[in-house]
Design a protein around this motif. Structure first.
Motif, PDB file in Angstrom:
ATOM      1  N   PRO A 167       0.831  -1.211   0.000  1.00 48.21           N
ATOM      2  CA  PRO A 167       0.000   0.000   0.000  1.00 48.21           C
ATOM      3  C   PRO A 167       0.865   1.261   0.000  1.00 48.21           C
ATOM      4  N   ALA A 168       0.384   2.288  -0.673  1.00 49.03           N
ATOM      5  CA  ALA A 168       1.103   3.566  -0.679  1.00 49.03           C
ATOM      6  C   ALA A 168       1.307   4.041   0.748  1.00 49.03           C
ATOM      7  N   GLY A 169       2.484   4.580   1.020  1.00 51.20           N
ATOM      8  CA  GLY A 169       2.788   5.069   2.357  1.00 51.20           C
ATOM      9  C   GLY A 169       3.410   4.020   3.260  1.00 51.20           C
ATOM     10  N   THR A 170       3.648   2.813   2.733  1.00 54.74           N
ATOM     11  CA  THR A 170       4.265   1.746   3.532  1.00 54.74           C
ATOM     12  C   THR A 170       5.717   2.080   3.850  1.00 54.74           C
ATOM     13  N   TYR A 171       6.418   2.675   2.893  1.00 57.89           N
ATOM     14  CA  TYR A 171       7.840   2.945   3.034  1.00 57.89           C
ATOM     15  C   TYR A 171       8.133   4.442   2.991  1.00 57.89           C
ATOM     16  N   ILE A 172       9.232   4.811   3.601  1.00 58.48           N
ATOM     17  CA  ILE A 172       9.759   6.167   3.486  1.00 58.48           C
ATOM     18  C   ILE A 172      10.685   6.164   2.278  1.00 58.48           C
ATOM     19  N   PRO A 173      10.349   6.836   1.194  1.00 59.76           N
ATOM     20  CA  PRO A 173      11.170   6.782  -0.015  1.00 59.76           C
ATOM     21  C   PRO A 173      12.631   7.140   0.274  1.00 59.76           C
ATOM     22  N   GLY A 174      13.516   6.394  -0.333  1.00 64.73           N
ATOM     23  CA  GLY A 174      14.934   6.637  -0.144  1.00 64.73           C
ATOM     24  C   GLY A 174      15.753   5.386  -0.391  1.00 64.73           C
ATOM     25  N   THR A 175      17.050   5.505  -0.182  1.00 63.34           N
ATOM     26  CA  THR A 175      17.972   4.380  -0.353  1.00 63.34           C
ATOM     27  C   THR A 175      18.569   4.027   0.996  1.00 63.34           C
ATOM     28  N   TYR A 176      18.562   2.738   1.309  1.00 57.99           N
ATOM     29  CA  TYR A 176      19.000   2.262   2.619  1.00 57.99           C
ATOM     30  C   TYR A 176      20.016   1.140   2.453  1.00 57.99           C
ATOM     31  N   GLU A 177      20.879   1.024   3.424  1.00 63.35           N
ATOM     32  CA  GLU A 177      21.963   0.044   3.348  1.00 63.35           C
ATOM     33  C   GLU A 177      21.945  -0.860   4.571  1.00 63.35           C
ATOM     34  N   GLY A 178      22.159  -2.155   4.349  1.00 60.56           N
ATOM     35  CA  GLY A 178      22.257  -3.108   5.439  1.00 60.56           C
ATOM     36  C   GLY A 178      23.460  -4.003   5.232  1.00 60.56           C
TER      37      GLY A 178
END
Length: 678
Positions: A44-55
């Motif tokens: 669903p829209a709004g599930t994630y905070i747009p951006g790039t993440y590293e693990g």
């Protein structure tokens, strides 16, 4: 690692939820989302905070990194970096793992067959990316601090009580499911003891199959004469320049036969395996060495179990795992040692460990004691450079377990244990490299500590054969008929700390006459096809050369100008010594001289291949760890490569199986001591 309190954690989590900024050691990049079209399962829209993440997460031999870009409803791009993993397995799986993550839209993927550990690391790293993208706080994974280039030890982690969410009570805790840990677990299981065994990796560790035991049932069955135990004790002490504890050595000498009896009761009686026993002439250098005062390598009775036909390919540690599981015990995998705990009297009471799956902390209370069997530190460049600068400087390749980073040693030192002051690396003269490559570390972005040894081949077995060896100036510099590590130490005084080995078409005939022992005997026993396969593999890597003339070989090996002239003269001189059957230059026994006249001619450059380290925590004859005053530390026992008091300077390579025999003997000894069985 900074202390994280429950209050601080909740504060971070609240801030993350309000601002969209994630918390923890795995930081978000918060860049604009990629233009790559989303191919993952939509949320669903709004599930994630747009951006790039590293693990990141620890794989089988390196830190695996996953970078994921999110829109507000989907994963739009994935980059999987497994370049530091084993080339043919983990590293090759990166593209498949990337596609699975994109398709799944979650960290729950199937993984790649044959790359289990790497796949699990990628899933864990991806899980962190998803958590960050959802604005969830993540508590950083607390492993033992890595140390740095000036301080190999680092500071003991300070773990908040609130972070310990699980407690396990047991009588005996075994840390490490390698050779020592699995044998200790088998002995504890056979006696119905209350114990737990933890292992930071997802599987039991590799087996070093050969072990030395003295006057065992196998020796008696083979008709081997009784061992002169006093002479053996003297020889081991002499090899260590007297820097060992002879009482510790005597425990192995006197109790290794009982160790073998228990091993036999499992591998022979239960699994039907066959013991290959080696002693006598096959295990000893030929008598000619005595003429040159080199008869100081006291032979040891060596044992090696071959799996039954129905269990072909099964390693000993895997068989021991089956054994304890059938008796109702298990292994707590993916559980990493963080620190030892002790009470007000100084007694070790257990450990704090951490799950490498979800990072929660576990307190293991051990009523009767803790056995550390965590391996040495060959995979830790900080410890290698600071604790063994000489061994590091002559090493060109490695055959160690990358998981052996000295964590157990450091945890014991933090708790007050005494680390041996003398280095004792296990160096094999088989680290083949290309011309012009120096020994020692090179920069490696994907390796632990940013450093790795340059050799691409773990061990080139024929490198141990006592053929002519010369330095970069084309000069011979030592008697090549020596224990594995002697020639590489001699190379420490040569340019680049490397040397070239030269032989001709009569290589198989020569190696049979040389009669080297221990694992180098594989070259003569396996025969022509084995030698050819070793050569061809090295040739593919640009490390081995074949030529029709000595002049051509000199060119291929990189000799030019005066060095080439010297090299050609050295070969002529070596042929003269062979004709005379008298090495008046360095005193090599005549039977270990060889002519270099018959084409084709072969050459390669060599240094050391590092297998492991034997510099460990000082112990007494009962296997108890000793403190800085050499007093026993109640509740703490040590075995295997992380235990000390036995070796110094180097490992006596040609006393085949001594280290593993010591490991297994003290594994059983420690369990007996903790359980009050003797």
């Amino acid at each position: 690692m900074n202390k994280i309190s429950r209050k601080g954690f909740l504060k971070i989590a609240a801030a993350a939820a309000m601002s969209g900024v994630t918390a923890g050691a795995l930081a978000a990049c918060n860049s604009a989302s990629s233009s790559t079209a989303a191919s993952s399962a939509a949320a669903p829209a709004g599930t994630y905070i747009p951006g790039t993440y590293e693990g990141t997460a620890e794989g089988i031999s390196s830190t695996v990194k996953v970078t994921m870009t999110f829109s507000d409803s989907a994963v739009t791009n994935v980059v999987v970096d497994t370049s530091g993993e084993t080339a043919s397995y983990g590293a090759a799986a990166a593209d498949q793992l990337k596609e699975q993550l994109l398709a799944a839209g979650s960290a729950e993927i199937d993984g790649v067959s044959g790359s289990t550990v790497t796949s699990e690391a990628v899933m864990k790293a991806a899980k962190s990316c998803f958590a960050q993208a959802k604005g969830e706080a993540t508590v950083s994974s607390v492993q033992l601090p890595t140390g740095d280039e000036t301080d190999w030890l680092g500071k003991e982690p300070d773990i908040d009580e609130a972070a310990i969410t699980e407690t396990v009570d047991t009588d005996i805790l075994i840390v490490g499911a390698g050779n020592g840990g699995m044998f200790a677990a088998a002995y504890a299981a056979a006696n119905g003891l209350n114990f737990r065994i933890i292992e930071q990796n997802a599987v039991v560790q590799d087996t070093r199959h050969w072990y030395g035991a003295i006057d065992s049932a196998a020796a008696k069955a083979a008709g081997a004469p009784a061992t002169d135990k006093a002479k053996l004790l003297s020889e081991i002490s002499r090899y260590a320049s007297g820097k060992c504890d002879q009482r510790v050595v005597k425990t192995w000498i006197n109790e290794s036969a009982a160790m073998h009896d228990f091993m036999r009761s499992i591998l022979e009686d239960k699994f039907g395996w066959e013991c290959e026993f080696t002693s006598g002439a096959e295990a000893a250098w030929p008598a000619e060495n005595a003429e040159h005062n080199t008869d100081y390598l006291y032979p040891v009775q060596e044992h090696n179990y071959r799996a039954s036909e129905s269990a072909a390919g099964l390693q000993r540690n895997e068989a021991l795992q089956q054994y304890i599981e059938e008796l109702g015990y298990g292994i707590d995998f993916k559980t990493s040692l963080a620190k030892l705990e002790k009470d007000s009297s100084g007694r070790i009471t257990g450990v704090i460990a951490q799950s490498t799956e979800d990072d929660h902390f576990i307190r293991y209370n051990a009523n009767q004691g803790v056995l550390l069997a965590c391996g040495g530190f060959p995979g830790n460049p900080y410890m290698m450079e600071q604790l063994d600068p000489l061994g590091t400087s002559v090493t060109t390749a490695c055959s160690y377990s990358p998981a052996d980073k000295g964590y157990g040693i450091r945890a014991a030192v933090w708790a007050g244990a005494n680390l041996d002051k003398e280095a004792a690396p296990m160096l094999f003269d088989r680290g083949i490299v290309a011309p012009g490559v120096d020994a020692g570390y090179v920069d490696s972005e994907n390796a632990f500590g940013g450093k790795a040894f340059p050799g691409k081949i773990r061990q080139y077995n024929p490198g141990t054969q006592p053929f002519l060896k010369v330095n970069r100036d084309g000069e011979r510099f030592a008697n090549e008929s020596c224990p594995y590590n002697d020639i590489v130490y001699a190379a420490a005084h040569q340019p680049g700390h490397v040397y070239a080995q030269i032989c001709d078409a009569n290589i198989l005939e020569d190696v049979k006459r040389f009669h080297t022992i221990g694992c180098s005997a594989q070259t003569r026993n396996a025969g022509e096809d084995y030698i050819k396969s070793q050569m061809e593999n090295a040739e593919k890597e640009g490390c081995f050369f074949k030529a029709d003339t000595i002049e051509e070989l000199a060119d291929k090996l990189g000799f030019t100008g005066e060095a080439k002239e010297t090299f050609l003269a050295t070969v002529d001189r070596y042929n003269e010594l062979y004709d005379q059957q008298n090495d008046e230059d360095f005193g090599k026994p005549a039977y270990r001289l060889s002519a270099i006249r018959t084409a084709p001619f072969y050459g390669c450059w060599l240094g050391a291949s590092l297998l492991t380290t034997e510099q460990g925590i000082a112990i007494n004859e009962k296997g108890q760890a000793l403190d800085s005053d050499n007093k026993p530390m109640p509740g703490l026992y040590v075995t295997g490569d992380m235990s000390g008091s036995f070796f110094a300077n180097n490992y006596p390579c040609l006393m085949a199986g001594v280290a593993m025999g010591r490991t297994l003997t003290f594994a059983m000894k420690a369990v007996k001591q903790m359980a009050g069985l003797e």
